[in-house]
Design an enzyme around this catalytic site. Structure first.
Site, short mmCIF file in Angstrom:
data_model
loop_
_atom_site.label_atom_id
_atom_site.label_comp_id
_atom_site.label_asym_id
_atom_site.label_seq_id
_atom_site.Cartn_x
_atom_site.Cartn_y
_atom_site.Cartn_z
N ASN A 13 -11.48 -4.46 -8.50
CA ASN A 13 -11.40 -3.61 -9.60
C ASN A 13 -10.17 -2.56 -9.32
OD1 ASN A 13 -11.79 -1.78 -11.53
ND2 ASN A 13 -13.68 -0.88 -10.99
N TRP A 14 -9.26 -2.90 -9.97
CA TRP A 14 -7.93 -2.05 -9.65
C TRP A 14 -8.02 -0.85 -10.48
CZ3 TRP A 14 -3.32 -6.06 -10.18
CH2 TRP A 14 -3.51 -7.14 -9.33
N LYS A 15 -8.87 -0.39 -11.45
CA LYS A 15 -9.03 0.79 -12.01
C LYS A 15 -7.60 1.23 -12.78
CE LYS A 15 -12.84 1.95 -8.85
NZ LYS A 15 -13.68 2.97 -8.31
N HIS A 100 -19.35 -0.03 -15.74
CA HIS A 100 -19.07 0.82 -14.52
C HIS A 100 -19.46 2.00 -14.68
CE1 HIS A 100 -16.59 2.29 -11.32
NE2 HIS A 100 -16.51 1.08 -10.81
N GLU A 102 -17.90 4.65 -13.72
CA GLU A 102 -17.06 5.58 -14.17
C GLU A 102 -17.07 5.51 -15.78
OE1 GLU A 102 -13.78 4.03 -11.79
OE2 GLU A 102 -14.56 4.93 -10.14
N GLU A 172 -23.79 -0.79 -7.60
CA GLU A 172 -22.61 0.17 -7.22
C GLU A 172 -23.41 1.43 -7.22
OE1 GLU A 172 -18.59 -1.68 -7.52
OE2 GLU A 172 -19.00 -0.48 -9.30
N GLY A 178 -15.64 5.14 -3.86
CA GLY A 178 -14.49 5.91 -3.64
C GLY A 178 -14.57 6.99 -2.60
N SER A 222 -17.18 1.42 -1.53
CA SER A 222 -16.19 1.77 -0.36
C SER A 222 -16.63 0.50 0.68
CB SER A 222 -16.99 3.00 0.55
OG SER A 222 -16.64 4.22 -0.50
N GLY A 243 -13.34 -1.43 -4.99
CA GLY A 243 -11.95 -0.73 -5.56
C GLY A 243 -10.85 -0.54 -4.88
N GLY A 244 -10.70 0.65 -3.95
CA GLY A 244 -9.80 0.93 -3.14
C GLY A 244 -9.09 -0.35 -2.14
P1 PGA Z 1 -14.46 1.59 -4.15
O1 PGA Z 1 -14.74 1.16 -5.81
O2 PGA Z 1 -14.36 0.37 -3.58
O3 PGA Z 1 -13.03 2.14 -3.87
O4 PGA Z 1 -15.80 2.37 -3.49
C1 PGA Z 1 -15.68 0.28 -6.08
C2 PGA Z 1 -15.82 0.05 -7.55
O5 PGA Z 1 -15.71 1.12 -8.30
O6 PGA Z 1 -16.00 -0.77 -8.25
#
Ligand code: PGA
Length: 269
Positions: A13-15, A100, A102, A172, A178, A222, A243-244
């Site tokens: 997930n590149w956000k 998600h 967010e 999640e 993050g 994470s 994500g990251g």
């Molecule tokens: P993260 O994000 O790996 O940076 O914690 C995961 C996500 O939000 O899908």
């Protein structure tokens, strides 16, 4: 033991990161990294909308799949700023993230809107990855199980068992996203099993088998190369939403390799 029949999935997930040139370069590096490899997990990239086509053109013909981070539940209409399921299909999208944290936290998405989006994705043949997870406050107040059960139950309301064929769920925990703090693997596994049990409470296959047993459940929060092996060893955890660590090929490719190793070890058993 983990069910070898359930797909193993590594999703990035590149956000809100990467312009088109950067997105293309990263997708190219990932496609090259998996080229010719066997026993791969399902690899899905979720670039921002503006880079979807660019990424699609680069991964065409490779074993990497294309996803979108969000969509509206309507087919078309006066919904300024939104993108519809047919529009995603039009640019070659196959998977879509739904709910998600967010989106829930900053853009007002609710369990009810997640349900509408899930139904719309299924109607159009998009493969949904539905995200659920508790906040830190909810965990501290022992509400994790209740919150996750409610989110899963509401997301799947009014669905038929046949709708579950392409469903993927991602657990999640919001406090792990993050932050560099991962949920301990046994605890992540416990919640993934709870999600499966919640699905099984409602859905049985035509033969009466618990339908949740074939739904892949991912962990996200994470995830990185140093955590993935232990995570993939868990019985109810079928992959990762990342994500990251999905933002560079150096971090993302080792996650795919770990899943490949896990797939090979499950085949041997
Ligand atoms: P993260 O994000 O790996 O940076 O914690 C995961 C996500 O939000 O899908």
């Amino acid at each position: 033991m983990s069910n070898p029949k359930r797909s193993k999935i590594i999703a990035g997930n590149w956000k809100m990161h990467k312009n088109r040139a950067e997105a293309k370069a990263l997708a190219e590096a990932i496609a090259k990294g998996v080229q010719g490899e066997k026993d791969l997990p399902v690899v899905v990239l979720f670039p921002p909308f503006t880079s979807i086509e660019a990424v699609g053109s680069v991964i065409k013909g490779s074993s990497v799949n294309l996803g979108a981070q969000n969509m509206d539940n309507h087919d078309s209409g006066a919904y300024t700023g939104e993108v519809s399921p047919p529009m995603l299909l039009d640019v070659g999208v196959e998977y879509v993230l739904i709910g998600h944290s967010e989106r829930r936290q900053y853009f007002g998405e609710t369990n009810a809107s997640v349900n509408l989006k899930l139904k719309a994705a299924l109607k159009h043949g998009l493969k949904p990855v539905v995200c659920v997870g508790e906040s830190l406050d909810e965990r501290d107040n022992n509400l994790t199980d209740a919150v996750v059960r409610r989110q899963v139950g509401a997301a799947l309301a009014d669905l038929e068992v046949s709708d579950l064929k392409t469903l993927v769920v991602a657990y999640e925990p919001v406090w792990a996203i993050g932050t560099g703090k991962t949920c301990e693997s046994p605890e992540a596994n416990r919640v993934c099993a709870l999600i499966r049990a919640t699905i099984n409470d409602v859905f049985r296959s035509e033969e009466g088998a618990p339908a949740g047993d074939s739904v892949p459940i991912l962990y996200g929060g994470s995830v990185k190369p140093s955590t993935i092996d232990e995570q993939l060893e868990q019985s109810d955890l079928d992959g990762a939403l990342v994500g990251g660590a999905s933002l560079t090929a150096d971090d993302f490719l080792p996650l795919i390799k770990s899943a490949q190793k896990r797939i090979r070890s499950l085949v041997k058993i």
